[in-house]
Design a protein around this motif. Structure first.
Motif, PDB file in Angstrom:
ATOM      1  N   UNK A  95     -31.862 -59.597  -6.013  1.00  0.00           N
ATOM      2  CA  UNK A  95     -30.682 -59.506  -6.884  1.00  0.00           C
ATOM      3  C   UNK A  95     -30.549 -58.129  -7.525  1.00  0.00           C
ATOM      4  N   UNK A  96     -31.314 -57.161  -7.031  1.00  0.00           N
ATOM      5  CA  UNK A  96     -31.332 -55.842  -7.661  1.00  0.00           C
ATOM      6  C   UNK A  96     -29.978 -55.158  -7.569  1.00  0.00           C
ATOM      7  N   UNK A 249     -42.144 -56.375  -5.148  1.00  0.00           N
ATOM      8  CA  UNK A 249     -40.757 -55.997  -5.423  1.00  0.00           C
ATOM      9  C   UNK A 249     -40.607 -54.483  -5.550  1.00  0.00           C
ATOM     10  N   UNK A 250     -41.617 -53.811  -6.131  1.00  0.00           N
ATOM     11  CA  UNK A 250     -41.541 -52.357  -6.280  1.00  0.00           C
ATOM     12  C   UNK A 250     -41.519 -51.673  -4.915  1.00  0.00           C
ATOM     13  N   UNK A 251     -42.461 -52.015  -4.052  1.00  0.00           N
ATOM     14  CA  UNK A 251     -42.492 -51.382  -2.727  1.00  0.00           C
ATOM     15  C   UNK A 251     -41.306 -51.843  -1.886  1.00  0.00           C
ATOM     16  N   UNK A 257     -33.302 -49.952  -1.216  1.00  0.00           N
ATOM     17  CA  UNK A 257     -32.399 -49.131  -2.018  1.00  0.00           C
ATOM     18  C   UNK A 257     -32.966 -47.733  -2.268  1.00  0.00           C
ATOM     19  N   UNK A 258     -34.292 -47.624  -2.300  1.00  0.00           N
ATOM     20  CA  UNK A 258     -34.916 -46.323  -2.574  1.00  0.00           C
ATOM     21  C   UNK A 258     -35.408 -45.596  -1.345  1.00  0.00           C
TER      22      UNK A 258
END
Length: 337
Positions: A95-96, A249-251, A257-258
């Motif tokens: 949902x980011x 979630x970070x990776x 998106x990153x």
């Protein structure tokens, strides 16, 4: 002695206090730029009214009184600087969404050199560093302005209660009461886990952790990065209110998106008493690397627990005296990186 000599000596005497006053105003306001504005205002006011300074207190105490009044005036609007996790719940990666908020929402990073005066006392240096770390700064923002001033003056700068009472124009009993309430608020946040992720002075193990982090990030090796992140690590990206929790979630964000940050370069900087890096990502149009973020890391028990990316590079990179471009190395050009 000529007026010019007096002016020069006064300028030098006032300037000697700039770094510590900036540290004080930064803790009060939570904003790098507002802190520097407040100090400039303080020094101008002091210069203009120096003929009224009667010397009943030290020049330093007088400057702190002026700086406190400047900060209290600036805080009358009631704005509390915050981190993303102070405002919203974490967002699952699925949902980011990147939703920015105004600049005055956010607690801002600050170069160590602008707020931490040099000192030969290791204990004093440690207290000063701890008191500009992001978690402590965020806790300070929850205090009413006068409680904030009392806590900083008493706990960080080690002023006596009588000195603080004189500065604020109040009683020692009032100062002690304000300090007690401020301590209770900070203790409550600590019980909730706020501020647990604070790095110790960097030892050999922590330095190696940072070296592994740079290698993993620049190589965009998510397996290696996962090994370095605490399972409950937090990633924030002001001015966006999105924040992520957990290494997966970070990776996952970094590879979706990153993803444009692959093949980036990191340059070490010192911010908020914590390890930090200037992050440059590949510039697909012009070649080389363009500024992207100032990363501030929190470390605890051999893992990275906080990964805070401040993205407004037009503001942050000049503040940290960083170049607005990195050229590619010759071997990178040859490889087409």
């Amino acid at each position: 002695m000529t007026n010019g000599t007096v002016t020069t000596e006064l300028d030098a005497a006032l300037e000697k206090h700039r770094v510590e006053l900036t540290g004080y105003c930064y803790r009060m306001l939570g904003s790098s730029f507002e802190a520097e504005d407040a100090v400039q205002d303080t020094l101008v006011r002091a210069w203009r009214s120096y003929d009224k300074f009667e010397g009943r207190s030290s020049l330093r105490s007088w400057l702190y009184r002026i700086a406190t009044n400047v900060c209290l005036d600036m805080l009358t609007a009631g704005n509390k600087r915050a981190r993303p996790m102070d405002l919203t719940d974490s967002t699952p990666l699925a949902q980011a969404a990147l939703s920015p908020r105004p600049d005055n929402t956010w607690l801002e990073p600050m170069p160590d050199a602008r707020v931490l005066p040099s000192t030969a006392d290791p204990a004093e240096a440690a207290v000063a560093k701890e008191s500009v770390r992001l978690a402590f700064m965020a806790a300070l923002q929850q205090l009413p302005p006068k409680q904030r001033a009392v806590l900083i003056l008493r706990e960080v700068l080690a002023w006596r209660a009588s000195e603080v009472a004189e500065l604020l124009g109040t009683s020692v009993a009032s100062v002690n009461s304000a300090l007690q309430r401020a301590r209770a608020t900070l203790a409550e946040r600590a019980e909730q886990g706020d501020g647990a992720a604070v790095s110790d002075p960097l030892d050999e193990e922590q330095q190696k952790l940072l070296e592994r982090y740079v290698a993993a990030f620049e190589g965009y090796d998510m397996t290696a990065l996962t090994e370095l992140l605490h399972e409950d690590a937090i990633m924030t990206m002001p001015p966006f209110d999105l924040w992520l929790s957990g290494s997966a979630d970070i990776t996952g964000f970094m590879t979706t998106l990153g993803a444009a940050c692959a093949n980036s370069r990191l340059v070490p900087v010192e911010a908020n008493g914590l390890p930090a890096f200037a992050h440059y990502k590949p510039d697909e149009e012009a070649g080389g690397f363009a500024p992207w973020a100032v990363q501030v890391l929190e470390i605890s028990e051999g893992r990275i627990t906080g990964f805070h990316c401040f993205l407004d590079t037009k503001r942050w990179f000049p503040l940290f005296d960083l170049p607005l471009r990195l050229e590619a190395e010759a071997d990178e050009v040859e490889k087409g990186v």
